[in-house]
Design a protein around this motif. Structure first.
Motif, PDB file in Angstrom:
ATOM      1  N   GLU A   7       0.828  -1.202   0.000  1.00 16.25           N
ATOM      2  CA  GLU A   7       0.000   0.000   0.000  1.00 16.25           C
ATOM      3  C   GLU A   7       0.866   1.257   0.000  1.00 16.25           C
ATOM      4  N   LYS A   8       1.953   1.217   0.750  1.00 17.98           N
ATOM      5  CA  LYS A   8       2.861   2.365   0.777  1.00 17.98           C
ATOM      6  C   LYS A   8       3.512   2.585  -0.586  1.00 17.98           C
ATOM      7  N   LYS A   9       3.904   1.504  -1.242  1.00 20.08           N
ATOM      8  CA  LYS A   9       4.499   1.634  -2.569  1.00 20.08           C
ATOM      9  C   LYS A   9       3.490   2.191  -3.570  1.00 20.08           C
ATOM     10  N   ALA A  10       2.238   1.757  -3.469  1.00 25.31           N
ATOM     11  CA  ALA A  10       1.199   2.255  -4.374  1.00 25.31           C
ATOM     12  C   ALA A  10       0.963   3.747  -4.156  1.00 25.31           C
ATOM     13  N   LEU A  11       0.909   4.179  -2.899  1.00 22.92           N
ATOM     14  CA  LEU A  11       0.722   5.601  -2.629  1.00 22.92           C
ATOM     15  C   LEU A  11       1.938   6.412  -3.043  1.00 22.92           C
ATOM     16  N   TYR A  12       3.118   5.849  -2.881  1.00 25.71           N
ATOM     17  CA  TYR A  12       4.335   6.540  -3.307  1.00 25.71           C
ATOM     18  C   TYR A  12       4.308   6.747  -4.820  1.00 25.71           C
ATOM     19  N   SER A  13       3.804   5.767  -5.545  1.00 28.90           N
ATOM     20  CA  SER A  13       3.771   5.839  -7.006  1.00 28.90           C
ATOM     21  C   SER A  13       2.616   6.675  -7.539  1.00 28.90           C
ATOM     22  N   PHE A  14       1.432   6.523  -6.961  1.00 27.40           N
ATOM     23  CA  PHE A  14       0.243   7.127  -7.539  1.00 27.40           C
ATOM     24  C   PHE A  14      -0.365   8.252  -6.707  1.00 27.40           C
ATOM     25  N   GLY A  15       0.155   8.487  -5.524  1.00 26.98           N
ATOM     26  CA  GLY A  15      -0.423   9.501  -4.657  1.00 26.98           C
ATOM     27  C   GLY A  15       0.132  10.888  -4.923  1.00 26.98           C
ATOM     28  N   CYS A  16      -0.554  11.874  -4.378  1.00 22.98           N
ATOM     29  CA  CYS A  16      -0.107  13.264  -4.435  1.00 22.98           C
ATOM     30  C   CYS A  16      -0.587  13.947  -3.148  1.00 22.98           C
ATOM     31  N   ASN A  18      -2.706  16.169  -2.700  1.00 22.48           N
ATOM     32  CA  ASN A  18      -4.145  16.442  -2.736  1.00 22.48           C
ATOM     33  C   ASN A  18      -4.912  15.158  -2.422  1.00 22.48           C
ATOM     34  N   HIS A  19      -5.619  15.147  -1.306  1.00 24.96           N
ATOM     35  CA  HIS A  19      -6.326  13.953  -0.842  1.00 24.96           C
ATOM     36  C   HIS A  19      -7.383  13.485  -1.838  1.00 24.96           C
ATOM     37  N   GLU A  20      -8.235  14.397  -2.289  1.00 27.15           N
ATOM     38  CA  GLU A  20      -9.321  14.017  -3.195  1.00 27.15           C
ATOM     39  C   GLU A  20      -8.796  13.500  -4.529  1.00 27.15           C
ATOM     40  N   ALA A  21      -7.746  14.121  -5.041  1.00 24.29           N
ATOM     41  CA  ALA A  21      -7.172  13.673  -6.315  1.00 24.29           C
ATOM     42  C   ALA A  21      -6.569  12.279  -6.171  1.00 24.29           C
ATOM     43  N   THR A  22      -5.953  12.008  -5.032  1.00 26.93           N
ATOM     44  CA  THR A  22      -5.365  10.682  -4.806  1.00 26.93           C
ATOM     45  C   THR A  22      -6.447   9.618  -4.749  1.00 26.93           C
ATOM     46  N   VAL A  23      -7.518   9.877  -4.016  1.00 26.97           N
ATOM     47  CA  VAL A  23      -8.612   8.901  -3.914  1.00 26.97           C
ATOM     48  C   VAL A  23      -9.237   8.670  -5.290  1.00 26.97           C
ATOM     49  N   ASP A  24      -9.474   9.737  -6.037  1.00 22.74           N
ATOM     50  CA  ASP A  24     -10.034   9.594  -7.388  1.00 22.74           C
ATOM     51  C   ASP A  24      -9.100   8.790  -8.289  1.00 22.74           C
ATOM     52  N   ARG A  25      -7.797   9.060  -8.210  1.00 26.36           N
ATOM     53  CA  ARG A  25      -6.828   8.345  -9.042  1.00 26.36           C
ATOM     54  C   ARG A  25      -6.804   6.864  -8.695  1.00 26.36           C
ATOM     55  N   LEU A  26      -6.848   6.529  -7.406  1.00 30.89           N
ATOM     56  CA  LEU A  26      -6.846   5.124  -6.995  1.00 30.89           C
ATOM     57  C   LEU A  26      -8.113   4.413  -7.474  1.00 30.89           C
ATOM     58  N   GLN A  27      -9.243   5.119  -7.443  1.00 31.32           N
ATOM     59  CA  GLN A  27     -10.488   4.524  -7.944  1.00 31.32           C
ATOM     60  C   GLN A  27     -10.417   4.297  -9.449  1.00 31.32           C
ATOM     61  N   MET A  28      -9.822   5.239 -10.180  1.00 30.09           N
ATOM     62  CA  MET A  28      -9.681   5.069 -11.633  1.00 30.09           C
ATOM     63  C   MET A  28      -8.746   3.900 -11.959  1.00 30.09           C
ATOM     64  N   ILE A  29      -7.679   3.771 -11.203  1.00 29.55           N
ATOM     65  CA  ILE A  29      -6.760   2.650 -11.418  1.00 29.55           C
ATOM     66  C   ILE A  29      -7.479   1.338 -11.160  1.00 29.55           C
ATOM     67  N   GLY A  44      -9.718  -1.060  -2.348  1.00 30.95           N
ATOM     68  CA  GLY A  44      -9.597  -1.129  -0.887  1.00 30.95           C
ATOM     69  C   GLY A  44      -8.760   0.011  -0.337  1.00 30.95           C
ATOM     70  N   LEU A  45      -7.675   0.340  -1.027  1.00 28.13           N
ATOM     71  CA  LEU A  45      -6.831   1.454  -0.606  1.00 28.13           C
ATOM     72  C   LEU A  45      -7.579   2.770  -0.739  1.00 28.13           C
ATOM     73  N   ALA A  46      -8.339   2.937  -1.815  1.00 26.29           N
ATOM     74  CA  ALA A  46      -9.133   4.160  -2.001  1.00 26.29           C
ATOM     75  C   ALA A  46     -10.174   4.295  -0.896  1.00 26.29           C
ATOM     76  N   ILE A  47     -10.821   3.203  -0.550  1.00 27.47           N
ATOM     77  CA  ILE A  47     -11.835   3.221   0.508  1.00 27.47           C
ATOM     78  C   ILE A  47     -11.194   3.541   1.851  1.00 27.47           C
ATOM     79  N   LYS A  48     -10.023   2.969   2.085  1.00 32.46           N
ATOM     80  CA  LYS A  48      -9.306   3.216   3.337  1.00 32.46           C
ATOM     81  C   LYS A  48      -8.975   4.701   3.497  1.00 32.46           C
ATOM     82  N   LEU A  49      -8.645   5.363   2.399  1.00 26.11           N
ATOM     83  CA  LEU A  49      -8.277   6.777   2.456  1.00 26.11           C
ATOM     84  C   LEU A  49      -9.463   7.720   2.343  1.00 26.11           C
ATOM     85  N   ASP A  50     -10.607   7.236   1.931  1.00 21.26           N
ATOM     86  CA  ASP A  50     -11.769   8.103   1.697  1.00 21.26           C
ATOM     87  C   ASP A  50     -12.637   8.216   2.951  1.00 21.26           C
ATOM     88  N   THR A  51     -12.074   8.806   3.989  1.00 18.34           N
ATOM     89  CA  THR A  51     -12.822   9.065   5.219  1.00 18.34           C
ATOM     90  C   THR A  51     -12.681  10.537   5.574  1.00 18.34           C
TER      91      THR A  51
END
Length: 99
Positions: A7-16, A18-29, A44-51
């Motif tokens: 999960e950390k590697k995925a966020l390192y690669s695809f996160g930014c 901006n919280h909302e942009a990261t959640v949207d990007r993870l959902q698109m992936i 699952g990672l998008a859901i975990k961060l979307d609180t």
């Protein structure tokens, strides 16, 4: 929040930052992923961060994650280089012992 290394590697690669942009990007992936397990992982990672709580601490968390993962990748590179140099030394010592 507890996260495993994948999960950390995925966020390192695809996160930014901006919280909302990261959640949207993870959902698109998750939507375009060809494999069911990959879809499940990213969703699952998008859901975990979307609180609501995650919105407050996400920027600080992301900055810390970036620093942690950079150290992780540096340590991984150091281990690979040490492994290669040890391999080369074993060959030299092996030839000397055979004489």
């Amino acid at each position: 929040m507890k996260m495993n290394i994948f999960e950390k590697k995925a966020l390192y690669s695809f996160g930014c930052p901006n919280h909302e942009a990261t959640v949207d990007r993870l959902q698109m992936i998750a939507v375009i992923a060809p494999d069911y397990e990959t879809q499940k992982f990213f969703l699952g990672l998008a859901i975990k961060l979307d609180t609501d709580d995650a919105k407050r601490w996400y920027q600080c968390f992301f900055r810390t994650l970036r620093e942690e993962m950079e150290s992780y990748y540096d340590a991984e590179l150091t281990m690979k280089l040490a492994e290669l140099s040890t391999y080369d030394m074993e060959d030299e010592y092996g030839e000397a012992n055979e004489v």
